[in-house]
Design an enzyme around this catalytic site. Structure first.
Site, mmCIF file in Angstrom:
data_model
loop_
_atom_site.group_PDB
_atom_site.id
_atom_site.type_symbol
_atom_site.label_atom_id
_atom_site.label_comp_id
_atom_site.label_asym_id
_atom_site.label_seq_id
_atom_site.Cartn_x
_atom_site.Cartn_y
_atom_site.Cartn_z
ATOM 1 N N PRO A 82 51.388 21.718 100.064
ATOM 2 C CA PRO A 82 49.974 21.705 99.667
ATOM 3 C C PRO A 82 49.119 22.215 100.818
ATOM 4 O O PRO A 82 49.249 21.741 101.941
ATOM 5 C CB PRO A 82 49.703 20.221 99.372
ATOM 6 C CG PRO A 82 50.745 19.475 100.136
ATOM 7 C CD PRO A 82 51.941 20.369 100.206
ATOM 8 N N CYS A 117 47.100 14.305 106.414
ATOM 9 C CA CYS A 117 45.938 15.111 106.777
ATOM 10 C C CYS A 117 45.166 14.444 107.914
ATOM 11 O O CYS A 117 44.805 13.265 107.813
ATOM 12 C CB CYS A 117 45.025 15.304 105.572
ATOM 13 S SG CYS A 117 43.561 16.300 105.930
ATOM 14 N N ARG A 124 52.593 27.710 105.647
ATOM 15 C CA ARG A 124 51.904 28.966 105.957
ATOM 16 C C ARG A 124 52.766 30.205 105.730
ATOM 17 O O ARG A 124 52.280 31.232 105.260
ATOM 18 C CB ARG A 124 51.389 28.938 107.398
ATOM 19 C CG ARG A 124 50.132 28.096 107.567
ATOM 20 C CD ARG A 124 49.796 27.867 109.011
ATOM 21 N NE ARG A 124 50.686 26.886 109.632
ATOM 22 C CZ ARG A 124 50.658 26.563 110.913
ATOM 23 N NH1 ARG A 124 49.809 27.164 111.726
ATOM 24 N NH2 ARG A 124 51.479 25.649 111.403
ATOM 25 N N GLN A 142 49.023 16.640 94.577
ATOM 26 C CA GLN A 142 48.863 15.819 95.770
ATOM 27 C C GLN A 142 47.507 15.129 95.747
ATOM 28 O O GLN A 142 46.470 15.775 95.606
ATOM 29 C CB GLN A 142 48.989 16.620 97.068
ATOM 30 C CG GLN A 142 49.028 15.660 98.268
ATOM 31 C CD GLN A 142 49.041 16.329 99.622
ATOM 32 O OE1 GLN A 142 48.066 16.967 99.998
ATOM 33 N NE2 GLN A 142 50.144 16.172 100.349
ATOM 34 N N LEU A 185 45.047 23.334 101.697
ATOM 35 C CA LEU A 185 43.657 23.378 101.260
ATOM 36 C C LEU A 185 43.141 24.812 101.243
ATOM 37 O O LEU A 185 43.325 25.559 102.206
ATOM 38 C CB LEU A 185 42.796 22.515 102.189
ATOM 39 C CG LEU A 185 41.345 22.294 101.755
ATOM 40 C CD1 LEU A 185 41.296 21.536 100.434
ATOM 41 C CD2 LEU A 185 40.580 21.525 102.821
#
EC number: 1.3.1.91
Length: 346
Positions: free
Chosen positions: A21, A104, A238, A74, A23
């Site tokens: 996940p 996070c 990434r 999530q 953002l």
């Protein structure tokens, strides 16, 4: 509290390879694109807070295409009742898994008791997981760090996992870095704290019945295969976004499928009907094409492809022709590169 044995937990999601996940990155358009490249990779939404779903536009946040499955939602939150309500939303809509974010590190989510700060409150996390498990039948999983700030001993991590596992939760996605909540930005927390894969390996040794997935810094399929010699799966972030063709190797290397016959061009051609349909609904072209910029990463014409889309997709009145023209450019560049190679060999 759910006291089922993790050995017997039914878990239909095969997490040998997961896309993390992220953002602003793993929205539904990226996930549709990723699914065209790999049919087995488990995809995760961006973190969505319980407040956004309960008080905001839940349809917008939870919207997805059925082709994205296997797909996990999530959630960010720490209120067991609110999390159970949101988990039920996910199950009712057809999500395959609900994952709780305990990793996070941003200040904004810390102030609301969301994310990595929850590692300091394992009993609360267990209560949250238990509430969701008692509400839904789909798997409820946890994504967490190996520690936070001064609470970074293996004993504390072991206690955290043991406490959560006692609810019957059987899947732990371990970002193999600690989070430094005071002094580092979220971006710095993705790079500066050192990776300690051996900590995830030790968790698997100490909790053999649990499914342990490792996340953090993984860039190649060979690295994935190396980790799966010790663990149950990997989660890549990434690299799967910036170099999406990595996903083309996943089904064969990690799931034993036959080699994919699709080319990069064919994947993009398969995106065209989706993009056209989305644009009819009012979706801005650039909101979709930003996710495909890396598909020709390190390939002839890749930079020109990326530049053409970046310069044109945002223009007023931009149409699907932007992608078609970019495809024509990269196809021409690759043909020229092949011709030059042939001449040099002769």
């Amino acid at each position: 509290m759910n006291t089922s044995n993790p050995d017997t937990v039914s878990n239909a999601v095969d997490r040998k390879f997961c896309v993390a996940p992220m953002l602003d990155w793993t929205d539904r358009h990226y996930r549709y694109f990723a699914r065209l490249i790999s049919k087995n990779a488990v995809l995760y939404t961006e973190m969505i807070t319980t407040g956004a779903l309960i008080h905001g536009d839940r349809d917008r946040y939870l919207q997805f295409n059925t082709q994205e499955s296997p797909l996990a939602l999530q959630l960010g939150g720490s209120n067991p009742d609110e999390l159970s309500v949101c988990a039920k939303m996910a199950e009712d809509l057809g999500y395959d898994e609900v994952n709780l974010n305990v990793g996070c590190p941003s200040d904004r989510v810390q102030n609301n008791m969301i994310g990595a700060c929850l590692m300091g409150h394992p009993e609360l996390v267990a209560e949250c997981i238990d509430a969701m498990q008692n509400t839904v039948s789909i798997p409820v999983t946890v994504k967490h760090r190996i520690g936070i700030d001064d609470q970074d001993s293996y004993e504390e991590l072991h206690h955290f996992v043991k406490t959560i596992a006692e609810t019957g939760c059987s899947t732990f996605i371990v970002h193999a870095r600690k989070a430094i909540l005071q002094g580092l930005s979220p971006k710095e927390n993705r790079d500066i704290p050192p990776l300690k894969y051996d900590v995830a390996y030790q968790l698997k040794k100490d909790f053999p019945p649990l499914e342990i997935i490792v996340n953090g810094g993984i860039k190649t399929i060979d690295e994935c295969l190396g980790h799966t010699e010790h663990l149950d799966g990997v989660m890549v972030g990434r690299e799967a976004y910036q170099n999406p063709w990595l996903l083309n190797q996943v089904d064969q290397a990690l799931y034993g499928e036959s080699e994919s016959s699709l080319t990069r061009q064919q994947v993009l051609e398969a995106m065209l009907p989706y993009i056209e349909e989305e644009m009819k609904k009012g979706t801005y072209l650039g909101h979709i094409t930003r996710h495909i910029l890396g598909i020709f990463h390190s390939m002839p014409g890749g930079r020109k492809f990326r530049r053409y889309i970046s310069e044109n997709a945002h223009k007023p009145g931009a149409t699907i022709d932007v992608l078609k023209n970019a495809l024509a450019i990269v196809t021409s560049e690759q043909a020229a590169a092949l011709e030059a190679q042939t001449i040099s060999q002769n």
